[in-house]
Design an enzyme around this catalytic site. Sequence first.
Site, short mmCIF file in Angstrom:
data_model
loop_
_atom_site.label_atom_id
_atom_site.label_comp_id
_atom_site.label_asym_id
_atom_site.label_seq_id
_atom_site.Cartn_x
_atom_site.Cartn_y
_atom_site.Cartn_z
N PHE A 82 -4.35 4.60 -13.48
CA PHE A 82 -3.96 5.42 -14.64
C PHE A 82 -4.69 6.76 -14.57
CE2 PHE A 82 -3.37 6.41 -19.23
CZ PHE A 82 -1.99 6.25 -19.27
N THR A 134 -2.51 3.90 -7.34
CA THR A 134 -3.91 3.85 -6.91
C THR A 134 -4.13 4.91 -5.82
OG1 THR A 134 -3.37 2.14 -5.29
CG2 THR A 134 -4.15 1.39 -7.44
N LYS A 143 0.95 7.08 -0.38
CA LYS A 143 1.46 7.21 1.00
C LYS A 143 0.90 6.12 1.92
CE LYS A 143 -0.15 11.41 1.26
NZ LYS A 143 -0.39 11.87 -0.09
N GLU A 160 9.55 7.16 -4.07
CA GLU A 160 10.01 8.56 -4.04
C GLU A 160 8.85 9.56 -4.09
OE1 GLU A 160 13.03 9.92 -3.69
OE2 GLU A 160 12.31 11.96 -4.04
N GLY A 192 -8.25 23.82 -7.05
CA GLY A 192 -7.97 22.39 -7.09
C GLY A 192 -6.84 21.97 -6.16
N GLU A 201 -9.13 19.67 -1.31
CA GLU A 201 -10.29 18.87 -1.66
C GLU A 201 -11.55 19.43 -1.01
OE1 GLU A 201 -9.49 14.73 -1.03
OE2 GLU A 201 -7.49 14.95 -1.88
N ASP A 216 -1.93 14.89 6.24
CA ASP A 216 -1.01 14.61 5.14
C ASP A 216 0.44 14.89 5.58
OD1 ASP A 216 -0.41 14.30 2.15
OD2 ASP A 216 0.33 16.33 2.53
N LYS A 246 3.79 12.34 6.22
CA LYS A 246 5.11 12.59 5.65
C LYS A 246 6.18 12.65 6.75
CE LYS A 246 3.15 14.41 1.48
NZ LYS A 246 2.65 15.59 0.75
N GLY A 274 1.42 17.28 -8.58
CA GLY A 274 1.26 17.54 -10.02
C GLY A 274 1.42 16.27 -10.82
N1 NAP Z 1 -1.60 13.81 -7.90
C1 NAP Z 1 -0.50 14.18 -7.25
O1 NAP Z 1 0.01 15.30 -7.42
C2 NAP Z 1 0.15 13.23 -6.29
C3 NAP Z 1 1.37 13.59 -5.67
C4 NAP Z 1 2.00 12.67 -4.83
C5 NAP Z 1 1.39 11.45 -4.56
N2 NAP Z 1 0.18 11.15 -5.14
C6 NAP Z 1 -0.43 9.86 -4.84
O2 NAP Z 1 -0.36 9.07 -6.04
C7 NAP Z 1 -1.52 8.24 -6.14
C8 NAP Z 1 -2.22 8.51 -7.46
O3 NAP Z 1 -2.62 9.87 -7.50
P1 NAP Z 1 -3.49 10.40 -8.74
O4 NAP Z 1 -3.62 11.87 -8.54
O5 NAP Z 1 -2.93 9.87 -9.99
O6 NAP Z 1 -4.88 9.70 -8.44
P2 NAP Z 1 -6.13 9.57 -9.44
O7 NAP Z 1 -6.05 10.58 -10.53
O8 NAP Z 1 -7.34 9.50 -8.60
O9 NAP Z 1 -5.91 8.12 -10.13
C9 NAP Z 1 -6.05 6.93 -9.43
C10 NAP Z 1 -6.10 5.78 -10.42
O10 NAP Z 1 -6.20 4.56 -9.69
C11 NAP Z 1 -7.26 3.78 -10.26
N3 NAP Z 1 -7.79 2.86 -9.26
C12 NAP Z 1 -8.62 3.14 -8.22
N4 NAP Z 1 -8.85 2.02 -7.50
C13 NAP Z 1 -8.17 1.01 -8.15
C14 NAP Z 1 -8.03 -0.37 -7.90
N5 NAP Z 1 -8.62 -0.97 -6.87
N6 NAP Z 1 -7.28 -1.10 -8.77
C15 NAP Z 1 -6.67 -0.52 -9.83
N7 NAP Z 1 -6.76 0.82 -10.09
C16 NAP Z 1 -7.50 1.55 -9.25
C17 NAP Z 1 -8.25 4.81 -10.75
O11 NAP Z 1 -9.10 4.22 -11.71
P3 NAP Z 1 -10.58 4.80 -11.92
O12 NAP Z 1 -10.46 6.29 -12.05
O13 NAP Z 1 -11.04 4.13 -13.17
O14 NAP Z 1 -11.32 4.39 -10.71
C18 NAP Z 1 -7.29 5.83 -11.36
O15 NAP Z 1 -6.90 5.39 -12.64
C19 NAP Z 1 -2.38 8.53 -4.91
O16 NAP Z 1 -2.09 7.59 -3.92
C20 NAP Z 1 -1.89 9.93 -4.48
O17 NAP Z 1 -2.07 10.15 -3.11
C21 NAP Z 1 -0.44 12.00 -5.99
#
Ligand code: NAP
Length: 349
Positions: A10, A96, A125, A149, A206, A209, A220, A224, A321
Site C-alpha cells: 500500500f 510490492t 516487473k 498492465e 525524484g 534513485e 529497467d 521491459k 506515477g
Molecule cells: N511507482 C510507480 O510509478 C510505478 C510504476 C510502474 C510499476 N511500479 C511497480 O509497482 C510496485 C509498487 O510500486 P510503489 O511505488 O507503490 O512502491 P512503494 O511505494 O515502495 O510501496 C510498496 C508497498 O509494498 C509493501 N511491502 C513491502 N514488502 C512487502 C511484503 N513482503 N509484503 C507485503 N507488502 C510489502 C510496502 O510496505 P512498507 O512500506 O510498510 O514496507 C509498501 O506498502 C513496484 O514493484 C514498482 O516497481 C511502480
Amino acid sequence: MEWGIALVGFGNVAQGLARIITRKKDDLIRRYGFVPVVNAIVTGSKGTIWDPSGLDLEAVLRSLDERGDFSAVSASSASLDRILDDPRIGVVVDTTPTNLVTGEPGLSLIRRAIRSGKHVISSSKGPVSVALPELMALAASHGVAYRFEGALLSGTPSINLAMEAMAGCDVVKVQGIVNGTTNYILSRMEEGLNYSDALTEAQELGYAETDPSGDVDGWDAAVKAQIIATVIMGEPIALSQVKREGISKVSLEDVRSALSRGKRIKLVAQVERKDGVLEASVAPLELPLDHPLAGVMGATNAITYGTDNLRDVTIVGPGAGREETGQAILADLLAIVRERGLNLGRRTA
Ligand SMILES: NC(=O)c1ccc[n+]([C@@H]2O[C@H](COP(=O)([O-])OP(=O)(O)OC[C@H]3O[C@@H](n4cnc5c(N)ncnc54)[C@H](OP(=O)(O)O)[C@@H]3O)[C@@H](O)[C@H]2O)c1
C-alpha cells in the site's frame, strides 16, 4: 456474499488506486457495474487491516496522511493466509517492491494467490521477468487471470493495447522509450546540461534513485524489452538475452552532434524478429527527428508497435506515477469484471 479485493502493498501505486476508487466510486458503479470493495490491505511494516464488509478507503488514506499508519481506521487484522483462504476475496492486487533477480516478494505471493483461486493483478516487473511462463500456466490451470498492465508503461495502455485492442495483428517490431528517467536526462542534455548534472537533477526531482544504475545502465528498459518479447511477441526470453547498453557514456558532444545532423539520441528498447530470430536490445540510438519516438521528451514514455494489419501504431503517455499506475490496475480490474463476469462487490452466493 460479496467478492472483494485484497491489496498487498500500500505504497505509491496502491494509494493511487485507492484515491481513484474513492473519487470515482459512483462512476465505476454506474458505468461498469463495478462496486469496488477492498476487504484487506497488507503492508511490509505497517501491518494488515481487514474488514469483511469492506474497508473505508477514505478513512484509510486520511489515517495514513495524518498519522503515517492505520491507527485511525476501524478494522481488525488478519494473516495473509487467512485473507487468501477467504472466499470473499476475488482478486489479489500485488504492488510490492520489485526484485529483478528473485522476483520476490511478489513472486511467492502471486503463486500463493493463484493457487488459492484468486485472480491476480500486479504492477511488479520482477515476477514477470523471472517467471512469466510459469505464472501464466499456473493461472490457466486454476482458471484465474494474472494481469500486469502496470509493469510495462504504468497506466499508458501498452500490454492490453497490443494483446486486446490490436487483437488479430501480428506485432513484428517494437521500439520503445520505456524508461522516463533516462529520457528526462537525455532531454535535459539537449538543453545544455552535462550528463552528471542532468542525473543529479533527475535525482533531486525524484525521477532517479540514489543508486541510479537500474535506470541509467538500462536494466529497467531491458526487463521491459523482455516483457515485450515474452508477452507481446510471444517468445519467452531471459533477461540475459537482451543486449544492453545504458546512457552513462553519452556525452554532451554526442547529443549536440546528433542534433546538428537532424537526429536525437534516445535510449530505445527494441524487439524485432529478423529471419525468424527474435532480437531484443536496449541502446542509445540516434533517431531522425521525424521518427515517431523522437519528439517524446522529459519523463514521458512511448512505444511504437510495427504491425502487419495497421503498420506502425505509437502510444505516448506517462510511464510512472501514483495514480497513473493505479489506473493500470483499475483497467485490469475492469477487464476481469468484463471478461470473467466477475461482478466485484455484487456476487450472489
Ligand atoms: N511507482 C510507480 O510509478 C510505478 C510504476 C510502474 C510499476 N511500479 C511497480 O509497482 C510496485 C509498487 O510500486 P510503489 O511505488 O507503490 O512502491 P512503494 O511505494 O515502495 O510501496 C510498496 C508497498 O509494498 C509493501 N511491502 C513491502 N514488502 C512487502 C511484503 N513482503 N509484503 C507485503 N507488502 C510489502 C510496502 O510496505 P512498507 O512500506 O510498510 O514496507 C509498501 O506498502 C513496484 O514493484 C514498482 O516497481 C511502480
